[in-house]
Write a protein that holds these residues in place. Structure first.
Motif, PDB file in Angstrom:
ATOM      1  N   ILE A  51     -11.066 -64.709  53.284  1.00 42.89           N
ATOM      2  CA  ILE A  51     -10.870 -64.081  54.598  1.00 42.89           C
ATOM      3  C   ILE A  51     -10.117 -62.769  54.438  1.00 42.89           C
ATOM      4  O   ILE A  51     -10.471 -61.756  55.040  1.00 42.89           O
ATOM      5  CB  ILE A  51     -10.135 -65.034  55.566  1.00 42.89           C
ATOM      6  CG1 ILE A  51     -11.080 -66.161  55.991  1.00 42.89           C
ATOM      7  CG2 ILE A  51      -9.600 -64.285  56.783  1.00 42.89           C
ATOM      8  CD1 ILE A  51     -10.436 -67.251  56.799  1.00 42.89           C
ATOM      9  N   GLN A  52      -9.091 -62.761  53.598  1.00 43.39           N
ATOM     10  CA  GLN A  52      -8.317 -61.538  53.376  1.00 43.39           C
ATOM     11  C   GLN A  52      -9.180 -60.443  52.753  1.00 43.39           C
ATOM     12  O   GLN A  52      -9.075 -59.272  53.126  1.00 43.39           O
ATOM     13  CB  GLN A  52      -7.106 -61.845  52.481  1.00 43.39           C
ATOM     14  CG  GLN A  52      -6.089 -60.763  52.466  1.00 43.39           C
ATOM     15  CD  GLN A  52      -5.470 -60.528  53.836  1.00 43.39           C
ATOM     16  OE1 GLN A  52      -5.271 -61.437  54.620  1.00 43.39           O
ATOM     17  NE2 GLN A  52      -5.181 -59.277  54.142  1.00 43.39           N
ATOM     18  N   ARG A  55     -11.336 -59.025  55.502  1.00 44.70           N
ATOM     19  CA  ARG A  55     -10.602 -58.696  56.714  1.00 44.70           C
ATOM     20  C   ARG A  55     -10.974 -57.326  57.279  1.00 44.70           C
ATOM     21  O   ARG A  55     -11.147 -57.162  58.479  1.00 44.70           O
ATOM     22  CB  ARG A  55      -9.106 -58.753  56.428  1.00 44.70           C
ATOM     23  CG  ARG A  55      -8.250 -58.536  57.643  1.00 44.70           C
ATOM     24  CD  ARG A  55      -6.778 -58.822  57.304  1.00 44.70           C
ATOM     25  NE  ARG A  55      -5.986 -58.688  58.490  1.00 44.70           N
ATOM     26  CZ  ARG A  55      -5.213 -57.638  58.733  1.00 44.70           C
ATOM     27  NH1 ARG A  55      -5.133 -56.665  57.864  1.00 44.70           N
ATOM     28  NH2 ARG A  55      -4.520 -57.583  59.839  1.00 44.70           N
TER      29      ARG A  55
END
Length: 168
Positions: A51-52, A55
């Motif tokens: 997810i990071q 992002r």
């Protein structure tokens, strides 16, 4: 590789393209190798990292603004990393798309009827129409201008996510 290409008398432009691809691949493999390295981590930690890494795309694209964190997690789990070479065609006008392409690094050109519409740079997306309908023909052609690092959300994966979570 250089010696091999020199021995085969390949033209200099081809040699330079091949060497630049290998340089790009080596630089990008850190991201792709992460999948192998991170397999030892608990699933939740791997997803937090994924997810990071995505992002910047999720923040910039309206498609993801209304998604809850759990929904983004479902999407990230289905993303497939890929490397694209210079000149490679990702979408062809009049052909069916396979899914949503997330451009993480590189640049692509978008054309319609042979005329340039726009050049997309990193943290862009295209092909979202393929998520809506199986019969959605592309209205543009998309070709890589540089080596690109991408993630792909296939239509079938998106439909499965939507089936499991109708709010998406």
């Amino acid at each position: 590789i250089s010696r091999y290409m020199r021995r085969k008398h390949l033209p200099m432009p081809i040699r330079q393209r091949v060497l630049s691809y290998y340089k790009f691949q080596q630089a990008s493999m850190n991201v792709l190798e992460d999948q192998e390295v991170l397999n030892d981590l608990p699933r939740a930690m791997r997803m937090q990292i994924a997810i990071q890494m995505h992002r910047s795309v999720f923040v910039q694209l309206p498609l993801f603004w209304l998604c809850e964190p759990e929904e983004l997690l479902l999407i990230v789990q289905r993303l497939r990393p890929s490397l694209v070479t210079v000149g490679e065609m990702l979408l062809k006008e009049g052909c069916f798309g396979v899914g949503l392409h997330l451009l993480m690094k590189g640049a692509v050109e978008t054309t319609r009827d042979g005329s340039l519409l726009v050049v997309l740079l990193a943290t862009a997306a295209f092909g979202e129409a393929a998520l809506r309908s199986e019969q959605s023909e592309s209205t543009v052609t998309v070709r890589a201008l540089r080596f690109c690092e991408m993630s792909l959300l296939l239509r079938d994966d998106f439909l499965e996510i939507s089936r499991l979570n109708p709010s998406i």
